[in-house]
Design a protein around this motif. Structure first.
Motif, mmCIF file in Angstrom:
data_model
loop_
_atom_site.group_PDB
_atom_site.id
_atom_site.type_symbol
_atom_site.label_atom_id
_atom_site.label_comp_id
_atom_site.label_asym_id
_atom_site.label_seq_id
_atom_site.Cartn_x
_atom_site.Cartn_y
_atom_site.Cartn_z
ATOM 1 N N LEU A 79 15.081 -8.813 -7.013
ATOM 2 C CA LEU A 79 15.067 -7.575 -7.777
ATOM 3 C C LEU A 79 13.623 -7.258 -8.127
ATOM 4 C CD1 LEU A 79 16.202 -5.263 -9.536
ATOM 5 C CD2 LEU A 79 16.558 -6.940 -11.355
ATOM 6 N N ILE A 80 13.205 -6.022 -7.817
ATOM 7 C CA ILE A 80 11.847 -5.574 -8.134
ATOM 8 C C ILE A 80 11.940 -4.527 -9.238
ATOM 9 C CG2 ILE A 80 9.764 -4.462 -7.252
ATOM 10 C CD1 ILE A 80 10.520 -5.488 -4.477
ATOM 11 N N ALA A 81 11.400 -4.867 -10.405
ATOM 12 C CA ALA A 81 11.291 -3.907 -11.499
ATOM 13 C C ALA A 81 9.873 -3.341 -11.440
ATOM 14 C CB ALA A 81 11.561 -4.577 -12.838
ATOM 15 N N ALA A 82 9.729 -2.114 -10.940
ATOM 16 C CA ALA A 82 8.414 -1.570 -10.596
ATOM 17 C C ALA A 82 7.760 -0.885 -11.785
ATOM 18 C CB ALA A 82 8.554 -0.584 -9.440
ATOM 19 N N GLY A 83 6.470 -1.115 -11.907
ATOM 20 C CA GLY A 83 5.638 -0.391 -12.861
ATOM 21 C C GLY A 83 4.523 0.322 -12.105
ATOM 22 N N PRO A 84 3.492 0.762 -12.795
ATOM 23 C CA PRO A 84 2.368 1.437 -12.113
ATOM 24 C C PRO A 84 1.759 0.579 -11.000
ATOM 25 C CG PRO A 84 2.204 1.741 -14.482
ATOM 26 C CD PRO A 84 3.304 0.774 -14.271
ATOM 27 N N ASP A 85 1.874 -0.740 -11.143
ATOM 28 C CA ASP A 85 1.316 -1.627 -10.121
ATOM 29 C C ASP A 85 1.952 -1.400 -8.761
ATOM 30 O OD1 ASP A 85 3.791 -3.695 -10.019
ATOM 31 O OD2 ASP A 85 3.357 -3.163 -12.095
ATOM 32 N N PHE A 86 3.228 -0.949 -8.732
ATOM 33 C CA PHE A 86 3.929 -0.777 -7.461
ATOM 34 C C PHE A 86 3.343 0.396 -6.664
ATOM 35 C CE2 PHE A 86 7.692 0.246 -4.788
ATOM 36 C CZ PHE A 86 7.908 -1.012 -4.232
ATOM 37 N N ALA A 87 2.709 1.344 -7.376
ATOM 38 C CA ALA A 87 2.103 2.498 -6.698
ATOM 39 C C ALA A 87 0.636 2.284 -6.367
ATOM 40 C CB ALA A 87 2.263 3.740 -7.580
ATOM 41 N N SER A 88 0.086 1.127 -6.719
ATOM 42 C CA SER A 88 -1.354 0.875 -6.516
ATOM 43 C C SER A 88 -1.595 0.263 -5.142
ATOM 44 C CB SER A 88 -1.848 -0.066 -7.615
ATOM 45 O OG SER A 88 -1.271 -1.350 -7.454
ATOM 46 N N ALA A 89 -2.861 0.052 -4.860
ATOM 47 C CA ALA A 89 -3.250 -0.567 -3.589
ATOM 48 C C ALA A 89 -2.832 -2.026 -3.546
ATOM 49 C CB ALA A 89 -4.754 -0.432 -3.399
ATOM 50 N N ASP A 90 -2.662 -2.636 -4.737
ATOM 51 C CA ASP A 90 -2.240 -4.037 -4.791
ATOM 52 C C ASP A 90 -0.716 -4.166 -4.913
ATOM 53 O OD1 ASP A 90 -4.860 -4.921 -4.681
ATOM 54 O OD2 ASP A 90 -5.104 -4.763 -6.863
ATOM 55 N N SER A 91 -0.019 -3.157 -4.482
ATOM 56 C CA SER A 91 1.438 -3.130 -4.634
ATOM 57 C C SER A 91 2.103 -4.296 -3.904
ATOM 58 C CB SER A 91 1.992 -1.812 -4.098
ATOM 59 O OG SER A 91 3.402 -1.857 -4.047
ATOM 60 N N LEU A 92 3.172 -4.786 -4.513
ATOM 61 C CA LEU A 92 3.978 -5.824 -3.867
ATOM 62 C C LEU A 92 4.574 -5.313 -2.566
ATOM 63 C CD1 LEU A 92 5.124 -8.726 -4.283
ATOM 64 C CD2 LEU A 92 7.088 -7.684 -5.430
ATOM 65 N N TYR A 93 4.693 -3.993 -2.453
ATOM 66 C CA TYR A 93 5.241 -3.412 -1.232
ATOM 67 C C TYR A 93 4.344 -3.708 -0.030
ATOM 68 C CZ TYR A 93 7.127 0.101 1.991
ATOM 69 O OH TYR A 93 7.676 0.731 3.090
ATOM 70 N N ARG A 94 3.068 -3.809 -0.272
ATOM 71 C CA ARG A 94 2.110 -4.005 0.828
ATOM 72 C C ARG A 94 1.906 -5.502 1.106
ATOM 73 N NH1 ARG A 94 0.721 1.179 1.120
ATOM 74 N NH2 ARG A 94 0.696 2.368 -0.836
ATOM 75 N N THR A 95 2.996 -6.166 1.283
ATOM 76 C CA THR A 95 3.035 -7.600 1.590
ATOM 77 C C THR A 95 4.109 -7.810 2.656
ATOM 78 O OG1 THR A 95 4.714 -8.111 -0.061
ATOM 79 C CG2 THR A 95 2.413 -8.097 -0.818
ATOM 80 N N PRO A 96 4.328 -9.034 3.102
ATOM 81 C CA PRO A 96 5.363 -9.281 4.110
ATOM 82 C C PRO A 96 6.778 -8.885 3.682
ATOM 83 C CG PRO A 96 3.841 -11.130 4.056
ATOM 84 C CD PRO A 96 3.463 -10.237 2.924
ATOM 85 N N ILE A 97 7.038 -8.628 2.403
ATOM 86 C CA ILE A 97 8.391 -8.240 2.002
ATOM 87 C C ILE A 97 8.627 -6.745 2.201
ATOM 88 C CG2 ILE A 97 8.410 -10.104 0.293
ATOM 89 C CD1 ILE A 97 8.321 -7.946 -1.875
ATOM 90 N N GLU A 98 7.616 -6.024 2.701
ATOM 91 C CA GLU A 98 7.779 -4.592 2.948
ATOM 92 C C GLU A 98 9.014 -4.304 3.805
ATOM 93 O OE1 GLU A 98 5.504 -1.025 5.443
ATOM 94 O OE2 GLU A 98 4.426 -2.867 4.909
ATOM 95 N N SER A 99 9.324 -5.154 4.756
ATOM 96 C CA SER A 99 10.417 -4.887 5.688
ATOM 97 C C SER A 99 11.789 -4.946 5.034
ATOM 98 C CB SER A 99 10.360 -5.878 6.848
ATOM 99 O OG SER A 99 10.482 -7.219 6.364
ATOM 100 N N ILE A 100 11.874 -5.517 3.832
ATOM 101 C CA ILE A 100 13.187 -5.617 3.186
ATOM 102 C C ILE A 100 13.314 -4.708 1.973
ATOM 103 C CG2 ILE A 100 13.526 -7.980 4.012
ATOM 104 C CD1 ILE A 100 12.829 -8.938 1.165
ATOM 105 N N VAL A 101 12.211 -4.093 1.524
ATOM 106 C CA VAL A 101 12.267 -3.216 0.348
ATOM 107 C C VAL A 101 12.883 -1.882 0.760
ATOM 108 C CG1 VAL A 101 10.918 -2.065 -1.448
ATOM 109 C CG2 VAL A 101 10.273 -4.357 -0.676
ATOM 110 N N PRO A 102 13.899 -1.369 0.023
ATOM 111 C CA PRO A 102 14.633 -0.185 0.466
ATOM 112 C C PRO A 102 13.942 1.153 0.183
ATOM 113 C CG PRO A 102 15.575 -0.979 -1.576
ATOM 114 C CD PRO A 102 14.509 -1.974 -1.189
ATOM 115 N N ALA A 103 12.763 1.177 -0.429
ATOM 116 C CA ALA A 103 12.062 2.437 -0.708
ATOM 117 C C ALA A 103 10.554 2.205 -0.674
ATOM 118 C CB ALA A 103 12.479 3.000 -2.073
ATOM 119 N N ARG A 104 9.827 3.235 -0.250
ATOM 120 C CA ARG A 104 8.377 3.148 -0.070
ATOM 121 C C ARG A 104 7.679 3.933 -1.174
ATOM 122 N NH1 ARG A 104 8.320 5.106 4.524
ATOM 123 N NH2 ARG A 104 7.933 7.287 3.975
ATOM 124 N N PRO A 105 6.685 3.322 -1.866
ATOM 125 C CA PRO A 105 5.980 4.063 -2.917
ATOM 126 C C PRO A 105 5.058 5.125 -2.311
ATOM 127 C CG PRO A 105 4.972 1.919 -2.601
ATOM 128 C CD PRO A 105 6.197 1.937 -1.742
#
Length: 683
Positions: A376-402
């Motif tokens: 479970l990802i509870a997103a804050g402003p960090d999720f929209a930044s360049a250091d977002s968790l989305y921009r890691t190997p788990i990108e392929s499983i996250v159901p939405a793109r910031p």
């Protein structure tokens, strides 16, 4: 016409006795004084006492009443074995003919069905009800046609006449039964459940057998066969394969010659529950929402929580010596490589890339989800930044793109049309009364997969759920759920939403969005189908005998479809709808009517003995019927007895006083006067 002498005293008997004693004392005094009129005075006293007792000559006009014999026919389930039903019906008819052919005799035929709620044969209850409806003085006897397996002997009434049992068993009857004991209602997943199982033969069973086959099936799947010892208690260890209801069916094949196979199968339904749920909560930095997650998970006693908050990231260089910090190092390798499979759920709360978790570790998180884990990802402003968790190997499983936009505007979360059908968000309006409070911040994301069940500003995705491989992932595009917990603008269903979300991710059966199951009440089942689709096809019901029945499902609430079905027989039912299937057992796991199937008079022996009745096998023919006196033995070789009661109905009563008042007065006065004159002449 009958005549009797009755007494209707004018005074209480005690007072009459006192008067008699007084008169006797007076006579004794007269004798002592030598009075010559004592005899006449004594006769006068007797006349007066006789008059006070009120003797009446009573004549009754009587009409004789017939004797009543109660004939009880056992029609319980065990009476359907072999030829018992036909034997009972024929015997009942022949007995009725014989009894009604006797002078002054009536027959009351009483049917004894199966008792409700698996209570077995309630013959004594039926007998007591029949006695309550008939005059006790006319009951000449009762005859029970049954296998003798009565389950309410303690309710046997006080009988004024003999009770006889004509049992339907045969000398060569035998049966094999399977018994399960110590079956729990709940069991912990991963731990063994030990039950006690016995397969035993009763009656005239064949000899020489030591082992018999036993089939064990779970949820209607292909059974596994084992050989178990006969007539011996064995302990059977089992481990439940999944959470929720597990239906276990134990069967030993029917053997030629045994009475029935109804007791060769036992159904056991056990709910599988998790002992503890292990959750790893990783907070990227302290913030008000972190306490919300912690409080939620710590409030559930079944959750083991491991919580790490990154207070001092590696890039922070403040010169403080490490030995003066009361912190522990983040055990990244241990948690994300060695023990990641031990967790049921991993929550990233406002986490961003800081070099703490290398790409290898996050790739292991992706693999963890695909192989059955939950994130479970509870997103804050960090999720929209360049250091977002989305921009890691788990990108392929996250159901939405910031989109890199952070929307700092007030909005009120809303459940989507699909969310009204999803178990995570369905019915949240009813959980919290009133209008939901608004949140202050939302991270703009674009859906790439999964289901959007809640939206925020401008109908943008707020809560997105998805299945990845065998696991699950959820994205909450805001870090302001804690506002509901603080009651901002009235608050909202924050606790229920997050609880459901966590339990859905941990695959709790009651929160599956596509599911089919049934709930049993007696012989009726309520079939329930939950689906995200607006329509579902009919459900196919396969009965224990193999018959297929279809039932249409009606939508009772968004995403929930139901139907009622009355099962015609006891046993295991299979339900099929599209690619979903379920199993359910109707009726008791071991019907009491088939626990003991060999006919026997033993359960009724005390009742029969108390009434001087007896037990006879019907297979040897009907016994003769005799008349016996009350209290005498009412059963012998080849015969049974009934007790004539001689009951009658009184049509009219005529009473004539033996001592009318004028006669009493005349006799008493004459005798007293005679005594006085005799004594006066003597003087």
């Amino acid at each position: 016409m009958t005549s009797t002498l009755v007494f209707d005293p004018l005074l209480p008997w005690a007072l009459i006795a006192a008067l008699a004693a007084t008169m006797l004392a007076g006579l004794a005094l007269a004798l002592w004084r030598g009075l010559s009129g004592w005899a006449l005075r004594g006769l006068a006293a007797l006349v007066i006492l006789a008059a006070l007792t009120g003797p009446v000559y009573q004549q009754e006009d009587r009409a004789p009443l017939s004797d009543i014999v109660l004939l009880l026919e056992d029609e319980s389930a065990s009476q359907g074995l072999s030829d018992r039903a036909a034997l009972t019906t024929q015997a009942a008819q022949d007995l009725e003919n014989r009894l009604t052919a006797r002078p002054n005799t009536e027959v009351r035929r009483i049917t004894v069905p199966d008792g409700q709620d698996n209570t077995g044969t309630q013959a004594m209850t039926a007998l007591a009800q029949a006695l309550a409806e008939e005059p006790q003085g006319r009951i000449a006897g009762a005859i029970l046609l049954s296998d003798g397996r009565v389950h309410d002997v303690e309710r046997a009434p006080d009988l004024p006449a003999p009770l006889h049992l004509l049992h339907t068993g045969r000398e060569g009857d035998w049966d094999r039964k399977l018994t399960i004991e110590n079956a729990p209602a709940f069991a912990i997943l991963g731990e063994e459940v030990t039950m006690t199982l016995t397969i035993s033969d009763e009656g005239a069973a064949p000899e020489g057998l030591e082992d018999v086959p036993l089939d064990i099936a779970i949820d209607g799947e292909e059974p596994q066969r084992f050989n178990v010892p006969l007539n011996r208690q064995i302990e059977l260890p089992l481990t439940l394969p999944h959470g929720g209801r597990n239906v276990l069916q134990f069967t030993t094949p029917m053997v030629e010659g045994e009475l029935t196979d109804r007791n060769n199968t036992a159904l056991v339904q056990i709910n599988g529950v998790r002992d503890r749920l292990s959750v790893l909560l990783v907070s990227g930095e302290p913030h008000p929402g972190g306490r919300t997650w912690r409080n939620l998970l710590k409030s559930d006693s079944s959750v083991d929580l491991v919580h790490f908050t990154i207070l001092r990231p590696p890039e922070k260089q403040d010169g403080v010596p490490v030995r003066e910090l009361s912190l522990i190092a983040f055990p990244t390798r241990e948690l994300f490589l060695e023990k990641i499979e031990d967790f049921d759920l991993i929550i990233f709360d406002r986490y961003k890339r800081r070099g703490i978790l290398p790409s290898l570790y996050l790739d292991n998180v992706r693999n963890y989800v695909e192989t059955g884990g939950a994130v479970l990802i509870a997103a804050g402003p960090d999720f929209a930044s360049a250091d977002s968790l989305y921009r890691t190997p788990i990108e392929s499983i996250v159901p939405a793109r910031p989109t890199a936009r952070v929307l700092e505007e007030r909005f009120r979360p809303e459940v989507t049309e699909l969310g009204q059908r999803h178990p995570v968000t369905a019915g949240l309006d009813g959980v919290f009364e009133g209008e939901w409070g608004r949140w202050m911040r939302q991270i703009e994301v674009e859906q790439t997969s999964g289901d959007v069940v809640m939206t925020g500003q401008g109908d943008r995705p707020l809560l997105v759920l998805d299945r990845v491989g065998e696991g699950r992932i959820a994205l909450l595009a805001s870090d302001h759920a804690w506002l509901w917990n603080r009651g901002f603008e009235g608050g909202g269903p924050q606790l229920e939403l997050l609880r459901r979300l966590a339990h859905w991710m941990m695959k709790e059966p009651e929160l599956e969005e596509e599911a089919l199951w049934a709930e049993a009440t007696g012989q009726q089942m309520r079939i329930i189908r939950r689906s995200l689709s607006e329509e579902v096809g009919p459900v196919t019901i396969i009965t224990p005998s193999g018959e297929e029945v279809e039932r249409r499902l009606e939508e009772v609430s968004p995403g929930r479809f139901e139907a009622l079905y009355d099962g015609p027989e006891i046993g295991l039912y299979r339900l099929e709808n599209d690619e979903h299937f379920a199993v359910i057992g109707l009726g008791p796991a071991a019907p009491v009517e088939f626990e003991e199937t060999i006919a026997s008079a033993a359960p009724l022996s005390d009742v029969l003995e108390a009434t001087n009745g007896g037990a006879k096998p019907l297979a040897g023919g009907l016994p003769r019927i005799r008349e016996v006196n009350p209290g005498r033995p009412a059963s012998g070789r080849g015969w049974i007895g009934i007790t004539p009661r001689g009951a009658y109905e009184t049509l009219s009563v005529t009473q004539t006083a033996l001592l009318p008042a004028w006669l009493v007065l005349l006799l008493a006065a004459g005798l007293i006067t005679g005594g006085w004159l005799r004594e006066g002449r003597r003087t």
